[in-house]
Design an enzyme around this catalytic site. Structure first.
Site, PDB file in Angstrom:
ATOM      1  N   SER A 219      14.950 -30.440  18.807  1.00  0.00           N
ATOM      2  CA  SER A 219      15.559 -29.133  19.032  1.00  0.00           C
ATOM      3  C   SER A 219      15.547 -28.756  20.515  1.00  0.00           C
ATOM      4  CB  SER A 219      14.863 -28.089  18.154  1.00  0.00           C
ATOM      5  OG  SER A 219      15.664 -26.943  18.064  1.00  0.00           O
ATOM      6  N   ASP A 437      22.501 -28.407   9.648  1.00  0.00           N
ATOM      7  CA  ASP A 437      21.329 -27.947  10.391  1.00  0.00           C
ATOM      8  C   ASP A 437      21.499 -26.455  10.674  1.00  0.00           C
ATOM      9  OD1 ASP A 437      19.466 -27.277  12.462  1.00  0.00           O
ATOM     10  OD2 ASP A 437      19.378 -29.369  13.075  1.00  0.00           O
ATOM     11  N   HIS A 464      16.480 -28.717   9.542  1.00  0.00           N
ATOM     12  CA  HIS A 464      16.463 -28.749  11.002  1.00  0.00           C
ATOM     13  C   HIS A 464      15.516 -29.847  11.461  1.00  0.00           C
ATOM     14  CE1 HIS A 464      16.711 -27.606  15.124  1.00  0.00           C
ATOM     15  NE2 HIS A 464      15.475 -27.164  15.188  1.00  0.00           N
TER      16      HIS A 464
END
Length: 492
Positions: A219, A437, A464
């Protein structure tokens, strides 16, 4: 100060939020075109000490301000699991955030079966970015009691001139408290962004004795990886970036896109759930909107509308949490908010004793330093409207855009600008992107792989980040890439 938008800032382990990378490379010294001498930092010997089963901890000394390396030094917290067989080098990991702790991530990965092949060949090294976790100093903006009070204080949105003025006064006060409560004050805030984290990462690479960096970023950690690729492309051995961020997105677009991503995940959950509490967006809104004026009992505390949204976000990160989310929403329907509040507490990293990790303050500090500032009220108001249009399940409470207001009054200017990265001479990264996601929507990974000249691995799912979380197709491809350095376009 209402920061419902922080619910769009994942700080869970292995899952985090978005931000744009900084301009590439360290700037020249103010007094010279020659780069500052960082030899005393890059040549330092790390003092590793045992801190758990097969784990060692240390601190990396780095300059507070890279333009003045002879000034104050700060410390970056590290954790290592040493390679058990034929060592290739170090694998440095960051879980995202901003505000996520790489030390905790490395410790958790060291216990997983999926990571076993990597633990044989690499020293697994997690680092806490400056201001975060075990790094020193830590960002300090609010007390635990202040965060609790803020989370509980839902009010109807007041977009009148008086309401906007009050909100801006509160966000200005928040930024001032961050400067006042953190060692080195504004100087630290001015050097806490991704630009400086990337410089710390290269000092870490050198101090670890690695000629080139092998890096795993989740991320927001992909943002660190992309920025490192621009600044030091020839220092890269391999980059695996999972849950990718679009480096060209500004603050408004990143928030609007992410809100739509959570709406998409909620829609997928609703189809799976087929339940009266969240089978449709309207059903979910009917369930949580009453909490705006009447929070629900949750043990000794109460579940606010904002925390109900945050707890739902937290559970949407992984399909494995969906049964628990279904039960939590049914519990809310029966008049008990305890389980959904626990999801929100995990999201904000609040422990059972009521202490917060500080990740939320780090999130704002980095976001406001990494993004071009948005101060035009019309732009912010249009962002409110666009976000709620793309994520109607948010409607009814405080608009999820207080981040725009916080950054508009932040006490130091940004040090980065949004742009499309164009690193030269970079080995092919592997970018993993998930089709549904919620936090970093799929197209962002497609775009980042293209921009970096990398290989795209598509995972068909609703969660995610996915690498080293048990999907054999993804794990097999990622492990092979990190060890061997090559990968093919794959769909799992």
């Amino acid at each position: 100060m209402h920061r419902a938008v922080a619910a769009l800032a994942p700080v869970l382990l292995l899952a985090a939020c978005t931000s744009a990378p900084p301009t590439a490379g360290p700037p020249p010294s103010p007094s010279s075109t020659r780069a500052p001498d960082l030899g005393k930092f890059t040549r330092q010997k790390l003092a590793w000490t045992p801190c758990g089963e097969a784990l060692d901890c240390a601190h990396l000394s780095v300059p507070l301000d890279y333009a003045a390396p002879d000034g104050p030094a700060i410390a970056v917290g590290l954790l290592r699991h040493k390679a058990t067989k034929q060592r290739i080098g170090s694998l440095v990991v960051n879980p995202g955030g901003p505000g996520g702790q790489g030390t905790s991530t490395a410790a958790a990965l060291a216990k997983t079966a999926a990571a076993a092949p990597l633990l044989e060949r690499f020293d697994l090294v997690g680092f806490d970015p400056r201001g975060v976790g075990t790094s020193e100093p830590r960002l300090n903006c609010r007390s635990d009691a202040e965060v609790d009070a803020d989370r509980a204080a839902d009010v109807e949105s007041d977009m009148s001139p008086e309401g906007v003025k009050k909100q801006l006064a509160e966000t200005t006060a928040y930024g001032a408290k961050c400067a006042e409560g953190t060692k080195y004050g504004k100087e630290f805030l001015a050097n806490v962004g991704t630009r400086d984290v990337v410089r710390d990462l290269d000092v870490l690479r050198a101090a670890l004795g690695d000629e080139k960096l092998t890096y795993l970023g989740y991320s927001y950690g992909t943002q660190i990886g992309a920025a490192y690729a621009e600044a030091y492309p020839r220092n890269v051995r391999a980059l695996l970036l999972d849950g990718a961020v679009d480096p060209a997105q500004g603050l408004v677009d990143s928030l609007v896109t992410q809100a739509a991503g959570f709406q998409d995940a909620l829609n997928e959950f609703g189809r799976w759930c087929a339940c009266p509490t969240a089978g449709t967006t309207e059903a979910f809104r009917r369930l949580v909107r009453p909490l705006i004026t009447k929070p629900l009992p949750a043990g000794t505390r109460k579940l606010s509308f904002e925390d109900a949204i945050t707890g739902t976000f937290a559970a949407l990160y992984s399909r494995g949490d969906w049964p628990a989310l279904k039960a939590a929403l049914a519990q809310v329907a029966s008049g008990n908010g305890r389980t959904l509040l626990a999801f929100a507490d995990d999201y904000y990293q609040r422990d059972r004793d009521g202490h917060y990790s500080g990740a939320l303050d780090a999130y704002f500090a980095v976001r406001c330093t990494d993004h071009t500032r948005v101060t035009d009220r019309g732009t912010i108001d249009r962002a409110h409207e666009k976000m709620l249009a793309g994520a109607p399940f948010l409607a009814g409470g405080t608009p999820d855009t207080s981040e725009l207001d916080i950054c508009s009054t932040w006490p130091v200017p940004p040090t980065s600008t949004e742009h499309t990265p164009r690193p030269a001479g970079l080995p092919k990264p592997l970018v993993i992107s998930t089709t549904h996601d919620p936090a970093t929507p799929y197209q962002q990974g497609v775009d980042l792989a293209k921009d970096l000249g990398g290989t795209l691995l598509t995972y068909e799912g609703v969660q995610h980040t996915v690498f080293l979380q048990g999907n054999q197709c993804v794990d097999r491809a990622g492990v092979a890439y990190l060890i061997g350095g090559t990968a093919a376009e794959t769909r799992c």
